[in-house]
Structure formats: structure tokens, C-alpha cells
Write a protein that holds these residues in place. Sequence first.
Motif, PDB file in Angstrom:
ATOM      1  N   LEU A  81      -8.463  -8.842 -18.494  1.00  0.00           N
ATOM      2  CA  LEU A  81      -7.128  -8.279 -18.284  1.00  0.00           C
ATOM      3  C   LEU A  81      -6.606  -7.506 -19.485  1.00  0.00           C
ATOM      4  N   PHE A  82      -6.927  -7.969 -20.678  1.00  0.00           N
ATOM      5  CA  PHE A  82      -6.275  -7.410 -21.868  1.00  0.00           C
ATOM      6  C   PHE A  82      -7.239  -6.768 -22.860  1.00  0.00           C
ATOM      7  N   GLY A  83      -8.539  -6.758 -22.531  1.00  0.00           N
ATOM      8  CA  GLY A  83      -9.505  -6.152 -23.433  1.00  0.00           C
ATOM      9  C   GLY A  83      -9.849  -7.075 -24.592  1.00  0.00           C
ATOM     10  N   LEU A  84     -10.813  -6.646 -25.396  1.00  0.00           N
ATOM     11  CA  LEU A  84     -11.212  -7.455 -26.540  1.00  0.00           C
ATOM     12  C   LEU A  84     -10.024  -7.704 -27.462  1.00  0.00           C
ATOM     13  N   PHE A  85      -9.229  -6.647 -27.677  1.00  0.00           N
ATOM     14  CA  PHE A  85      -7.988  -6.786 -28.438  1.00  0.00           C
ATOM     15  C   PHE A  85      -6.880  -6.101 -27.654  1.00  0.00           C
ATOM     16  N   SER A 185     -15.237 -10.659 -25.440  1.00  0.00           N
ATOM     17  CA  SER A 185     -16.013  -9.421 -25.310  1.00  0.00           C
ATOM     18  C   SER A 185     -16.745  -9.377 -23.981  1.00  0.00           C
ATOM     19  N   VAL A 186     -17.331 -10.529 -23.603  1.00  0.00           N
ATOM     20  CA  VAL A 186     -17.993 -10.592 -22.292  1.00  0.00           C
ATOM     21  C   VAL A 186     -16.982 -10.323 -21.186  1.00  0.00           C
ATOM     22  N   GLY A 187     -15.795 -10.924 -21.314  1.00  0.00           N
ATOM     23  CA  GLY A 187     -14.762 -10.727 -20.307  1.00  0.00           C
ATOM     24  C   GLY A 187     -14.305  -9.282 -20.209  1.00  0.00           C
ATOM     25  N   SER A 188     -14.246  -8.592 -21.343  1.00  0.00           N
ATOM     26  CA  SER A 188     -13.799  -7.199 -21.328  1.00  0.00           C
ATOM     27  C   SER A 188     -14.776  -6.294 -20.588  1.00  0.00           C
ATOM     28  N   GLY A 189     -15.998  -6.744 -20.405  1.00  0.00           N
ATOM     29  CA  GLY A 189     -16.987  -5.949 -19.680  1.00  0.00           C
ATOM     30  C   GLY A 189     -17.187  -6.381 -18.245  1.00  0.00           C
ATOM     31  N   LEU A 190     -16.298  -7.226 -17.727  1.00  0.00           N
ATOM     32  CA  LEU A 190     -16.466  -7.736 -16.366  1.00  0.00           C
ATOM     33  C   LEU A 190     -16.278  -6.666 -15.301  1.00  0.00           C
ATOM     34  N   GLY A 191     -15.573  -5.581 -15.648  1.00  0.00           N
ATOM     35  CA  GLY A 191     -15.399  -4.519 -14.661  1.00  0.00           C
ATOM     36  C   GLY A 191     -16.734  -4.023 -14.145  1.00  0.00           C
ATOM     37  N   THR A 192     -17.668  -3.799 -15.059  1.00  0.00           N
ATOM     38  CA  THR A 192     -19.011  -3.348 -14.679  1.00  0.00           C
ATOM     39  C   THR A 192     -19.749  -4.419 -13.899  1.00  0.00           C
TER      40      THR A 192
END
Length: 236
Positions: A81-85, A185-192
Motif C-alpha cells: 500500500l505504501f511502498g518501501l518508504f 520490499s517484497v510487499g512493494s513488489g506485490l503488484g507484479t
Amino acid sequence: MSERLKRSLPLILIVLAAAVGFVLLRDRLTFEALAENREALIAYRDAHYLPAVLVFVATYTGIVGLSLPGATIATLTGGFLFGLFPGVVYNVLAASMGATIIFSAAKAGAGERLAARMDVGAGRMARLKRGLDRNQWSVLFLMRLAPVVPFFVANVLPAFMGVPLWRFVVTTVIGIIPGALVYTSVGSGLGTVFETEGTPDLSVIFDPAILGPIVGLCALAALPMLIRVFRKEPAL
């Protein structure tokens, strides 16, 4: 109600909540649930960013503070939801507050009495506590940095060993940052991952490029104990 029971009530409630949560929520707070609700979550975030942050942090704090299942999914959600940062900031804040809730409940319920008894005792547990007292910073950081130590254990054990609240908070906030960075970081790439209908690779933390620096931090945290050994002093 006796004074002892009153002091133990928060810890008892946490244990009960953890048991109920394990039965009722273990199949709900999952990656599949996140995938199914991702569009609604993104829409709410885009329309109400600050409330979304507050709800997320409060929910994540409750999951950790009540030892409910889903902490890893919550961390991934923070990254998604909010990116790595600033996602990692929200994750570290919520996890630290939840950990502090458990620590405080355990310390009030039984930790202070156990620590006092071990301080005046002469048995094996008393010797262990005195050893831990000499190396509190090292032990606390190692429990946070080492991915093999269950998060709940790292929250409760310090309370039973008489660790001061401020020291627990400092080592928790700093110590969980490396792991939080990885999973956020893993979560920030969940879109893919969602687009390909795959699943996140949570074993990434054991990749040598990531695990190596964490092991190095563990060694740095253990350095004071190693120095004691070289000086022929008891490490614990």
C-alpha cells in the motif's frame, strides 16, 4: 479480584485472544485475502490516505499486540500500500508498538516477580539471569536480528528477565529494521505478483546477499560477549 490477578489480566487476555485468533483468523489473514481485496484497499488509500495509514498502523499493532496470526501479511500489506518508504516506517512503528504491548503485559503480570526472585536466587535460572544482565544489549539485539527467534518469544522473555522498558523499545525498533526492510520490499513488489497470479517469495531473507549482512549484524551484536570470552570472563 486479587491484586495479582488484576496485574496478570492483560497477559491472560492476550493469551486468550491469541488462541481465539488462531482458530478464527488463521484462514482469513492470508495472502489470498490480500489479493482478493487489493483493489478496495488501494481505492481507500487513494481517497483517504491519512485515515488509511492510521487504520493500517492500528490494525498491525493489534495483530502483534494480541499475538494474532497475520503479522507477515500485515508487513507485506504495508509495502504493497505504501511502498518501501514510508511503508517500512509504518511497519516498524506498528510492530514495535505491538511488541511493547506484549512486553508490558508480561512484565506486569509475572515478569517483575520472576525477575525479583531470580535476583535473590542461587539456582541455574538465577545464574542465567545474571549472565543475561551483563549482556542485555547483545542478547536483545540478537533475538531481534536472528530470523530463527519467534517474535512472541523475543517479546516475552525480556519481560521475564527484568529488562527495562526503554531498553526493550530501543532494541526492538532498531533490531527489527533489517527484516522489516526485506519484507516491506517484497510487499512493494506485490503488484507484479498479483498480475502474474503468483505468490511472494518469503524465503528471500535467506538469500546470501541478504542473510550475509544480517549475520554480520548478529556478529556485531555478539561482539561484547566474545570479548568477555577472550578475557576469560563468563559470557553468560
